[in-house]
Design an enzyme around this catalytic site. Structure first.
Site: not given
Length: 221
Positions: A187-189
């Site tokens: 998970g990240s952005r």
């Protein structure tokens, strides 16, 4: 669809580990068929979850010097005017895309051009939607300039689960829209900073497809 190279060694190691865990059950507990089935099902689900994370689907990349395409699969969580302090030191429109562990995590060039700036920042691993994740988390910053002299900044940001950011380009490289420039594991952005006169083509909560969804249009000059 193929499996991205970042996942090859992990998937092979996981397959070996799960085989080592399952094989002794059949050898030492041949009568425990229910236990065999449960462990095998859990192992299969785990392997498939990790496998889908590293998938590399084929995409139809829109072509256009003024188009800005989504750098990643995910959901638009921020569209706002903000002050970008690392490179531009001026107001920009920020568009942020959050990636869950179920999304494809390839990072793709939003525009074609020359990489004018790159910097890697070690940092924390706050959840990707935390307000300070953009400035406190492990991250990379890229600035690409297109042939019209317009610059777009985009930033990979690690999350609570994403503890390994990969990048494949450096300052001075010529990059092509839609080609991969990196990978973020789990998970990240990704934040994209656009000129104030860019036309935004996405809405909050909208799902994006990396290398395919047009998130904005740049002015022609």
């Amino acid at each position: 669809m193929t499996i991205h190279r970042e996942g090859h060694s992990l998937l092979i190691s996981l397959l070996i580990l799960l085989t080592v865990l399952n094989a002794p059950l059949y050898y030492y507990m041949p009568e425990a068929t229910t236990v065999h089935a449960i462990v095998l099902i859990v192992s299969t689900i785990l392997f498939l979850l990790i496998l889908q994370f590293f998938r590399n689907p084929r995409r139809t990349i829109p072509q256009g010097e003024n188009l800005v395409i989504a750098p990643a699969d995910g959901k638009v969580v921020v569209i706002e005017e903000t002050s970008e302090e690392e490179y531009f030191n001026e107001k920009r429109i920020q568009v942020s895309i959050f990636m869950s562990p179920l999304n494809v995590h390839l990072s793709k060039n939003p525009i074609s051009g020359v990489v004018k700036f790159f910097k890697y920042h070690p940092g924390k691993f706050l959840v990707a939607w935390h307000p300070k994740s953009s400035t406190d988390n492990e991250r990379t910053t890229f600035v690409t300039e297109n042939k019209n002299g317009i610059q777009v900044l985009y930033r990979q940001i690690a999350g609570a689960l994403a503890r390994r950011i990969r990048w494949y380009v450096k300052e001075g490289d010529e990059v092509k829209q839609g080609e991969e420039f990196g990978f973020i594991k789990f998970g990240s952005r990704i934040d994209v900073f656009l000129p104030l006169d860019a036309k935004i083509n996405v809405n909050l909560e909208q799902k994006t497809r990396g290398g395919e969804t047009i998130i904005a249009e740049l002015p022609s000059a």
